[in-house]
Design a protein around this motif. Structure first.
Motif, PDB file in Angstrom:
ATOM      1  N   GLN A  73       0.820  -1.219   0.000  1.00 19.15           N
ATOM      2  CA  GLN A  73       0.000   0.000   0.000  1.00 19.15           C
ATOM      3  C   GLN A  73       0.856   1.272   0.000  1.00 19.15           C
ATOM      4  N   TYR A 114       3.111  16.142  -6.344  1.00 16.66           N
ATOM      5  CA  TYR A 114       2.834  15.275  -7.488  1.00 16.66           C
ATOM      6  C   TYR A 114       3.906  15.483  -8.539  1.00 16.66           C
ATOM      7  N   TRP A 131       2.074   8.453   2.787  1.00 14.96           N
ATOM      8  CA  TRP A 131       1.524   7.553   1.763  1.00 14.96           C
ATOM      9  C   TRP A 131       1.989   8.005   0.389  1.00 14.96           C
ATOM     10  N   GLU A 132       2.310   7.036  -0.449  1.00 13.59           N
ATOM     11  CA  GLU A 132       2.739   7.302  -1.823  1.00 13.59           C
ATOM     12  C   GLU A 132       1.966   6.397  -2.764  1.00 13.59           C
ATOM     13  N   SER A 133       1.328   6.994  -3.765  1.00 10.65           N
ATOM     14  CA  SER A 133       0.560   6.186  -4.710  1.00 10.65           C
ATOM     15  C   SER A 133       1.503   5.313  -5.547  1.00 10.65           C
ATOM     16  N   LYS A 134       0.997   4.182  -5.956  1.00 13.99           N
ATOM     17  CA  LYS A 134       1.833   3.214  -6.661  1.00 13.99           C
ATOM     18  C   LYS A 134       2.054   3.594  -8.117  1.00 13.99           C
TER      19      LYS A 134
END
Length: 321
Positions: A174, A228, A200-203
């Motif tokens: 995650q 981003y 948190w870091e988006s995949k």
């Protein structure tokens, strides 16, 4: 293969500006870091800061000079799960102090409003730490750190008597990290500090979210930062587009009393930061941001710009082992 005992020199050279209320301050600085392995189990590491500050006055500019070690510590890697640290070190309270204060890493030039809460003696301790990873698996890992700092009035190694620690769990699938910190001031009017963090870091989308919430004896607050940066396949080969990095940060502090500052403003204050960084080749970044700060004492606009160059090199050529 190259020997692992070759010292490394890293850090950054930067030129930054800050315009608050129409007055612009200019700051050229260098922030070097050295890591010196001593065999397979020992490491000495240190970071310093040297800067010149040019601040406007009624007739021109005032000039000041600052040079100091940020920390100087020795690490003993006892086991894969335990490292013993001694010396002058950054307090492992929350995440900003250890992870985002280097000028070549942080997205904004200055810290969030609430970051100083819980950082006794400016976030530096003089004593010892135990830190490491209890376990690390495919689905999760758990890391910890605990410190004790003695009181010191030395100009270079100033510190307060304190203790505390941080624990965090990371979920690689995650890309989520959750953690909690606790610190206690053990001198003078003793006090407790506690907080939590979420990273948190988006995949697949190049989006990152980092946040902290902290409570002290005299103030509490939070900060939240998002940035981003498009991946290569999201910009269809347009290299200059993927070098842009839009940023946003919100921070806020609330007073419990005014018996002590806890390092934050004396009134309830909130600040919104909007940034646009550009990542040039060869480890060079252009930083730009606009901030609006709100407080009962008056609102203010803050404009900041900067250029940062990151360097990394061995102190000398390594030999074959």
């Amino acid at each position: 293969m190259l020997a692992q005992d070759t010292p490394l020199l890293s850090g950054s050279v930067a030129f930054v500006t800050n315009t608050t209320g129409g007055d612009t301050t200019y700051i050229p600085l260098i922030q070097p870091l050295a890591a010196v392995p001593l065999g397979d189990h020992f490491l000495v590491e240190s970071r310093a800061l040297v800067l010149e500050d040019f601040t406007p006055n009624s007739t021109g500019y005032d000039h000041s000079h600052f040079a100091a070690l940020t920390y100087l510590q020795g690490d003993y890697i006892a086991t894969p799960h335990l490292t013993v640290v001694g010396g002058s070190f950054l307090l492992p309270f929350q995440t900003y102090n250890e992870r985002l204060t280097p000028v070549w890493i942080g997205n904004f030039q200055d810290e969030p409003l609430s970051a100083p809460i819980g950082l006794m003696a400016g976030g530096v301790g003089l004593g010892g730490q135990l830190r490491g990873s209890l376990f690390s698996g495919a689905h999760s890992s758990f890391s910890y750190s605990a410190w004790f700092s003695a009181r010191s009035g030395n100009e270079q190694f100033n510190s307060e008597r304190s203790s505390g620690g941080r624990a965090s769990v990371y979920f690689p699938e995650q890309r989520l990290e959750l953690g909690a910190s606790y610190g206690r001031l053990l001198q003078g009017k003793q006090g407790n500090y506690a907080g939590g963090h979420l990273w948190w870091e988006s995949k697949d989308a190049g989006f990152r979210l980092r946040s902290e919430a902290t409570r002290g004896e005299h103030a509490y607050g939070y900060w939240l930062e998002a940035d981003y940066r498009p991946f290569h396949d999201q910009t269809e080969g347009i290299s200059f587009v993927r070098r842009f990095e839009p940023l946003f940060r919100m921070s806020q502090t609330f007073r419990i009393d005014n018996l002590a500052s806890d390092g934050v403003p004396g009134q309830n204050t909130q600040r919104a930061d909007f940034g646009l960084d550009y990542n040039l080749p060869h480890n060079t970044r252009i930083l730009t941001s606009y901030s609006r700060q709100f407080s009962p004492g008056g609102d203010v606009n803050i404009w900041e710009t900067g250029m940062v160059y990151r360097f990394l090199m061995p102190a000398w050529k390594g030999h074959q082992r």
